[in-house]
Design an enzyme around this catalytic site. Structure first.
Site, PDB file in Angstrom:
ATOM      1  N   GLU A   1      33.518  -3.606  15.926  1.00 32.76           N
ATOM      2  CA  GLU A   1      33.074  -2.132  16.110  1.00 32.76           C
ATOM      3  C   GLU A   1      31.955  -1.697  15.860  1.00 32.76           C
ATOM      4  O   GLU A   1      31.261  -2.539  14.820  1.00 32.76           O
ATOM      5  CB  GLU A   1      34.183  -1.127  15.432  1.00 32.76           C
ATOM      6  CG  GLU A   1      34.683  -1.441  14.069  1.00 32.76           C
ATOM      7  CD  GLU A   1      33.630  -1.568  13.120  1.00 32.76           C
ATOM      8  OE1 GLU A   1      32.603  -0.646  13.104  1.00 32.76           O
ATOM      9  OE2 GLU A   1      33.498  -2.476  12.161  1.00 32.76           O
TER      10      GLU A   1
ATOM     11  N   GLU B   1      31.721  -4.928  12.376  1.00 36.55           N
ATOM     12  CA  GLU B   1      31.091  -5.677  13.770  1.00 36.55           C
ATOM     13  C   GLU B   1      32.097  -6.674  14.210  1.00 36.55           C
ATOM     14  O   GLU B   1      31.955  -7.352  15.278  1.00 36.55           O
ATOM     15  CB  GLU B   1      29.534  -6.355  13.476  1.00 36.55           C
ATOM     16  CG  GLU B   1      28.495  -5.384  13.052  1.00 36.55           C
ATOM     17  CD  GLU B   1      27.490  -5.967  13.284  1.00 36.55           C
ATOM     18  OE1 GLU B   1      27.176  -7.413  13.411  1.00 36.55           O
ATOM     19  OE2 GLU B   1      26.184  -5.356  12.657  1.00 36.55           O
TER      20      GLU B   1
END
Length: 350
Positions: free
Chosen positions: A171, A314
């Site tokens: 994300e 991430e």
């Protein structure tokens, strides 16, 4: 495919494939169960894919990118514009997770599910231009939350069609540790203070603002802890919704999905609350440094492999598990059996 249609496609893991996988492990010329979680995960993946002969060579990181209106409350160290910058860096391979993906042969797919601006990241699954400030109004409508979940489902469908056999969740969304803490606090019925950390380096004052904002939002909107979509809509984010959809899609399309850290764990919890069977299709990678991470994994019934104090996000922690899985599948698929080397097989002793 709609959320309801997808849920109808989800079935329990394939027990026959798992049993064949266990027997294969037991036949390999080494002490029984001596590779621990490597063996357990390969057996789980056999159950997920429905085959003891899984192929995990083609894998991808799906990074859900979205903005969160709650940043107006001063709950982050950086500005909202960073979401778009890092999201575009996924396309050029210039993020920490991308570097890790190159190291282990993993493709990266950023998805704009709800950024406040349009970028070079594909926008065909975009639900809104960011969420609203949950302190003042619900972050999303229920319909928007469902569309966010369906965006994740659609990504799994597309990647399955391209032959991907293993996915990691990632994300990017400034403010998403705030929304994640809010969702976790409601779903686990734990104090906000216990669920809330400093995110990407907040000061003590910033942490207090973050806790206050979450409490105000929960008090104002009263999300229903028995309805995960209601919680997601009122105090969550579209990046979380997208990742929840990836987990649900993984279960529907028989693709193993690896959980990343805190934010990904919250998305996994939402997915599991929507459909408990989805939990069997998830693989835990690591325990995030965020304070609530171990509590969420416990609620999911998962044990992480990596304990590395990582909190980058991430999808970095999920990708870090891939080499571990590669080593496990290499032994599973290529090592000699006891019969091959003419040695008596180990037996399970009581």
């Amino acid at each position: 495919m709609t959320l309801e249609e997808t849920l109808q496609k989800i079935h329990p893991l394939d027990e026959k494939a798992m049993e064949i996988s266990r027997k294969r492990w037991d036949s390999i010329a080494k002490p029984l169960h001596s590779l621990g979680k490597m063996e357990d995960l390969v057996v789980q993946i056999a159950g997920i894919t429905g085959s003891p002969d899984m192929n995990l060579k083609k894998r991808a990181l799906v990074a859900m990118c979205a903005d969160n209106g709650v940043v107006e409350e001063g709950v982050t160290q950086t500005g909202q514009e960073v979401t778009a910058i890092v999201a575009e860096n996924f396309l050029t391979g210039d993020t920490s997770a991308c570097t890790m993906c190159r190291q282990c042969g993993t493709d990266v797919y950023p998805v704009d599910v709800g950024m406040a601006v349009d970028t070079k990241v594909p926008t065909d699954l975009k639900v809104a231009m960011g969420t609203r400030n949950m302190v003042k109004e619900p972050a999303m409508t229920r319909e928007e939350a469902v569309k966010g979940i369906e965006a994740g489902i659609e990504m799994v469908s597309r990647l399955k069609a391209k032959g991907y056999g293993l996915l990691a969740t990632g994300e990017m969304g400034i403010g998403n540790t705030t929304t994640s803490s809010a969702v976790a606090s409601v779903l686990l019925d734990r104090p906000v203070e216990e669920m809330t950390g400093r995110g990407a380096g907040l000061s003590s004052d910033g942490l207090n603002r973050k806790i206050t904002a979450i409490k105000k939002a929960i008090d104002k909107h009263q999300p229903d802890p028995k309805d995960a979509i209601d919680v997601l809509a009122k105090v969550g984010g579209l990046d979380i919704a997208g990742m929840a959809g990836v987990f649900i899609g993984g279960a529907a399309f028989s693709v193993p999905v690896v959980i990343d850290g805190f934010i990904s764990c919250v998305a996994a919890l939402i997915a599991q609350r929507i459909c408990p069977t989805v939990g069997d299709y998830m693989i835990a990678s690591h325990v995030s440094k965020e304070p609530a991470a171990h509590l969420i994994l416990e609620a999911l019934g998962k044990e992480a492999v990596i304990h590395g104090d990582m909190c980058l996000g991430e999808g970095s922690g999920a990708v870090a598990l891939f080499p571990f899985l590669d080593m496990g599948t290499a032994v599973y698929q290529s090592m000699s059996t006891f019969d091959d080397i003419h040695v008596e097989q180990y037996e399970e002793l009581v």
